[in-house]
Motif scaffolding. Structure first.
Motif, PDB file in Angstrom:
ATOM      1  N   GLU A 232      18.147 -23.666   4.449  1.00 20.67           N
ATOM      2  CA  GLU A 232      17.941 -23.469   3.011  1.00 20.67           C
ATOM      3  C   GLU A 232      16.555 -23.947   2.582  1.00 20.67           C
ATOM      4  OE1 GLU A 232      22.287 -23.201   3.542  1.00 20.67           O
ATOM      5  OE2 GLU A 232      20.709 -24.508   4.316  1.00 20.67           O
ATOM      6  N   LYS A 233      15.938 -23.158   1.713  1.00 19.15           N
ATOM      7  CA  LYS A 233      14.600 -23.473   1.212  1.00 19.15           C
ATOM      8  C   LYS A 233      14.671 -24.522   0.096  1.00 19.15           C
ATOM      9  CE  LYS A 233      12.517 -18.989   2.317  1.00 19.15           C
ATOM     10  NZ  LYS A 233      11.795 -17.821   1.783  1.00 19.15           N
ATOM     11  N   PRO A 234      13.507 -25.114  -0.261  1.00 18.96           N
ATOM     12  CA  PRO A 234      13.486 -26.166  -1.298  1.00 18.96           C
ATOM     13  C   PRO A 234      14.082 -25.754  -2.640  1.00 18.96           C
ATOM     14  CG  PRO A 234      11.412 -26.168  -0.103  1.00 18.96           C
ATOM     15  CD  PRO A 234      12.177 -24.975   0.385  1.00 18.96           C
ATOM     16  N   SER A 235      14.099 -24.476  -2.955  1.00 16.36           N
ATOM     17  CA  SER A 235      14.674 -24.057  -4.239  1.00 16.36           C
ATOM     18  C   SER A 235      16.172 -24.348  -4.308  1.00 16.36           C
ATOM     19  CB  SER A 235      14.428 -22.559  -4.482  1.00 16.36           C
ATOM     20  OG  SER A 235      14.945 -21.784  -3.421  1.00 16.36           O
ATOM     21  N   ASN A 236      16.816 -24.521  -3.132  1.00 16.47           N
ATOM     22  CA  ASN A 236      18.246 -24.849  -3.087  1.00 16.47           C
ATOM     23  C   ASN A 236      18.518 -26.346  -2.959  1.00 16.47           C
ATOM     24  OD1 ASN A 236      18.715 -21.816  -1.409  1.00 16.47           O
ATOM     25  ND2 ASN A 236      19.895 -22.347  -3.230  1.00 16.47           N
TER      26      ASN A 236
END
Length: 275
Positions: A232-236
């Protein structure tokens, strides 16, 4: 007659400016964790941590807290908070009415018990109002129901208690996720928040702005962003931020970060260690 109506609304605190002040300026006191973990019944802020990799001029930088965002027109027309109510991510570090959430149990009364990875919970918010609890919810995207900017699955606040309010916390590293299942959820640490019904992750869109009554804010959706390694990317990424025991008006995220172990080793080698 208009003056009489104005005075009556003012006395009852129903004027738009009074309601917005309640959302923006009502300072809330977050729960203080004694064991370092999150518990049912805790008052927390949901914070998407700053991502230094993004460009400041194209993205909303810094730590972003999840906030309720009532529609300005509906605020004029109604005396109560609208339902469903919108959400956004805001550069706000102070716990106030519109960004302080309560960790609630879904199936039974578990107030005071530790929240664990993989356990169902819901997130409630009063917005500084005493007589109404709204719940963080989401549902599958349709042609008529989606987020305003990205057209992805929207998140919203509703006063209806249902399976749409159900969320779970997950460990950020997918290789260790199963091993951490059932472990207590730490406070003020990066976690993932998944919607149980749709299996989508709560995400902040730092690059998509919303013009709200409160100013320029970022869109929040339910969507899982994965990189090439299926991580998962930082936006999550989110943190459940608790209060600072030394200062009731600040949070644990306001405290200075301790120096990394390798930094300490260099300082000791150079004779700069003050401890």
């Amino acid at each position: 007659e208009l003056m009489k109506d104005f005075l009556e609304k003012r006395d009852k605190g129903k004027l738009l400016i009074q309601r917005s002040r309640r959302l923006k300026k009502n300072l809330m006191q977050l729960s203080i964790t004694e064991d370092g973990y999150i518990h049912y019944g805790d008052k927390v802020m949901l914070v998407n941590p700053d991502d230094p990799a993004v460009e400041a001029d194209m993205f909303l930088g810094g730590d972003l807290s999840l906030c309720m965002t009532p529609d300005e027109i509906q605020c004029h027309l109604r005396d109560e908070l609208e339902v469903p109510c919108g959400l956004s991510a805001v550069q706000a570090k102070t716990p106030i009415g519109r960004n302080t959430f309560i960790i609630l149990s879904v199936h039974r009364d578990a107030t005071g018990q530790v929240l664990r990875y993989g356990q169902d919970f819901s997130l409630g918010i009063t917005g500084g109002f005493e007589n109404k609890m709204l719940y963080l919810s989401s549902d599958h995207r349709t042609l008529l129901k989606s987020s305003k900017r990205s057209w992805l699955q929207e998140v919203y606040l509703t006063d209806e208690v249902s399976h749409m309010n159900c969320w779970q916390a997950a460990f950020p590293d997918p290789q260790l996720r199963l091993e951490y299942e059932g472990f207590p959820v730490p406070a003020n640490a990066k976690i993932l928040i998944h919607h149980c019904h749709t299996n989508r992750g709560l995400a902040a869109h730092r690059h998509l702005f919303l013009s709200t009554y409160f100013g320029k804010e970022a869109e929040v959706v339910a969507h899982t962003y994965l990189d090439s390694h299926r991580v998962e990317k930082p936006s999550n990424h989110w943190m459940l931020v608790t209060g600072n025991p030394r200062d009731a008006s600040s949070t644990m995220s306001d405290l200075p970060k301790p120096p990394a172990e390798d930094t300490r080793a260099v300082e000791q080698a150079m004779g700069l260690d003050t401890q």
